[in-house]
Enzyme design. Sequence first.
Site, PDB file in Angstrom:
ATOM      1  N   HIS A  55       0.878  -1.176   0.000  1.00 34.54           N
ATOM      2  CA  HIS A  55       0.000   0.000   0.000  1.00 34.54           C
ATOM      3  C   HIS A  55       0.919   1.231   0.000  1.00 34.54           C
ATOM      4  O   HIS A  55       2.029   1.183   0.525  1.00 34.54           O
ATOM      5  CB  HIS A  55      -0.824  -0.048   1.282  1.00 34.54           C
ATOM      6  N   ASP A  86       3.090  -4.766   8.023  1.00 40.31           N
ATOM      7  CA  ASP A  86       1.873  -3.983   7.857  1.00 40.31           C
ATOM      8  C   ASP A  86       0.703  -4.963   7.962  1.00 40.31           C
ATOM      9  O   ASP A  86       0.406  -5.717   7.034  1.00 40.31           O
ATOM     10  CB  ASP A  86       1.902  -3.284   6.490  1.00 40.31           C
ATOM     11  N   GLN A 120      -4.444  -5.403   6.728  1.00 40.04           N
ATOM     12  CA  GLN A 120      -5.421  -6.316   6.113  1.00 40.04           C
ATOM     13  C   GLN A 120      -5.480  -7.670   6.818  1.00 40.04           C
ATOM     14  O   GLN A 120      -6.227  -8.546   6.401  1.00 40.04           O
ATOM     15  CB  GLN A 120      -5.096  -6.525   4.625  1.00 40.04           C
ATOM     16  N   LYS A 172     -10.271  -1.136  10.360  1.00 42.11           N
ATOM     17  CA  LYS A 172     -10.343  -2.359   9.540  1.00 42.11           C
ATOM     18  C   LYS A 172     -10.582  -3.575  10.435  1.00 42.11           C
ATOM     19  O   LYS A 172     -10.568  -4.706   9.977  1.00 42.11           O
ATOM     20  CB  LYS A 172      -9.060  -2.523   8.732  1.00 42.11           C
ATOM     21  N   CYS A 181      -4.724   2.506  -3.622  1.00 42.65           N
ATOM     22  CA  CYS A 181      -3.481   3.006  -3.013  1.00 42.65           C
ATOM     23  C   CYS A 181      -2.345   2.025  -3.265  1.00 42.65           C
ATOM     24  O   CYS A 181      -1.515   1.768  -2.363  1.00 42.65           O
ATOM     25  CB  CYS A 181      -3.645   3.273  -1.517  1.00 42.65           C
TER      26      CYS A 181
HETATM   27  N1  PLP Z   1      -1.673  -0.796   4.556  1.00 46.02           N
HETATM   28  C1  PLP Z   1      -2.590  -1.587   3.989  1.00 46.02           C
HETATM   29  C2  PLP Z   1      -2.214  -2.969   3.548  1.00 46.02           C
HETATM   30  C3  PLP Z   1      -3.885  -1.119   3.804  1.00 46.02           C
HETATM   31  O1  PLP Z   1      -4.802  -1.899   3.219  1.00 46.02           O
HETATM   32  C4  PLP Z   1      -4.210   0.192   4.232  1.00 46.02           C
HETATM   33  C5  PLP Z   1      -5.563   0.740   4.004  1.00 46.02           C
HETATM   34  O2  PLP Z   1      -6.226   0.390   3.050  1.00 46.02           O
HETATM   35  C6  PLP Z   1      -3.220   0.966   4.832  1.00 46.02           C
HETATM   36  C7  PLP Z   1      -1.963   0.438   4.985  1.00 46.02           C
HETATM   37  C8  PLP Z   1      -3.498   2.341   5.331  1.00 46.02           C
HETATM   38  O3  PLP Z   1      -4.392   2.305   6.397  1.00 46.02           O
HETATM   39  P1  PLP Z   1      -4.961   3.657   7.034  1.00 46.02           P
HETATM   40  O4  PLP Z   1      -5.513   4.454   5.897  1.00 46.02           O
HETATM   41  O5  PLP Z   1      -6.016   3.187   7.973  1.00 46.02           O
HETATM   42  O6  PLP Z   1      -3.828   4.327   7.714  1.00 46.02           O
END
Ligand code: PLP
Length: 408
Positions: free
Chosen positions: A125, A202, A205, A228, A366
């Site tokens: 992401h 990270d 998900q 999430k 993203c």
């Molecule tokens: N990393 C992953 C794998 C994600 O799916 C997301 C959000 O879609 C993020 C980071 C960013 O999360 P946030 O916007 O809640 O900070």
Amino acid sequence: MTAQGYDVARVRADFPILATTVRGKRLAFLDTAASSQRPQAVIDAMAHYERTSHANVHRGVYELSQKATDAFEGARERIRRFLNAASVREIVFTRGTTESINLVAQSWGRRLGPGDEILITWMEHHANIVPWQMLCERTGAMLRVTPIDLRGELDVAAFEALLSPRTKLVAFTQISNSLGTVLPVERLLAAAKRVGALTLIDGAQAVAHQRIDVRALDCDFYVFSSHKLYGPTGLGVLYAREAVLADMPPWQGGGDMIRTVTFSGSTWTELPHRFEAGTPHISGAVGLATAIDYLESLGIDAVHAHEQRLLARATQALRAVPGLRIVGEAAHKAGVISFVLEDVHPHDLGTILDAEGVAVRTGHHCAMPVMDFFDVPATARASFGCYSDDADIDQLVTALGHAREVFG
Ligand code: PLP
């Protein structure tokens, strides 16, 4: 009720938003990967806190402030237990996954310089790409990227080949938000450790879909967002191994993170508060703790099995739609399916599906490098949560049939 005893109808009844309609149609909410819905228990817990316990935390001697502090610190302990972290000193509240990664980049990352490397993967992401690019720009360190293949699998051999004593940090997603790929986390962690690199996972998900044990994983950083995980927005967590966190400089200055302040200089308070400048999202922490209670009451393994069954069913149904191509067909996937429909731009597709009550995400998710790799401008993405059911999939497939008629 399924053969495994997972009563999805009962679960759905816990989420008031699922009883609403969209354009007069039943809501088929298939965008949980972007943000999950909240169960009534979370909504109630936050409202109860606001009605009975709110005051600012940590600074008051009066009873209400102590009640708020207990609620807030109790939530931290709940999260520690959820992740199986060794200590609450390792649990830092942030605004979300994005802020957690930026914290690591801006605090721990300050020690990097020319000759140092950070290794990520092609399927990150943007939140796990851009903070490292900014850090590399500032410090002269180099960002390395592990390639993927056309099934959406990580090239693990290339990952291992990219590692060297220059690698100071390896940062990768546990599950790709754009492809659904589940990464071979244990293998990647073991390889990173062999060269002495620190590791960041990270988990945005992953946390709501499989059991997480940071001590068993033995990673240095683990980050996720509350929204999430059936909790509220505006809140996230950075887990950091205590020895690593203790050696990191503060990143934001202000109230709550100091021990003393004079005009000749300031000193810092203990972990984890040193990394939590300013008034935190107190009701959010209460909501997240309740969301964790809720998820664990369903049983994470049962939720995982339910979502895997939906994934298999939806994959089979979508493969049968003429002109539809699934983007990302890794052997191990979570409940995320990206797809494109021949001759239909994903944004147009999203609009048509919306008219049928089907909420899917369309765009680059993203993850622009992933879109470039698969040579598509965007995809449509259906994703599942504990409340998703067969009717959601059927509604999606029927709506895709309508889209084909409109564009056919
Ligand atoms: N990393 C992953 C794998 C994600 O799916 C997301 C959000 O879609 C993020 C980071 C960013 O999360 P946030 O916007 O809640 O900070």
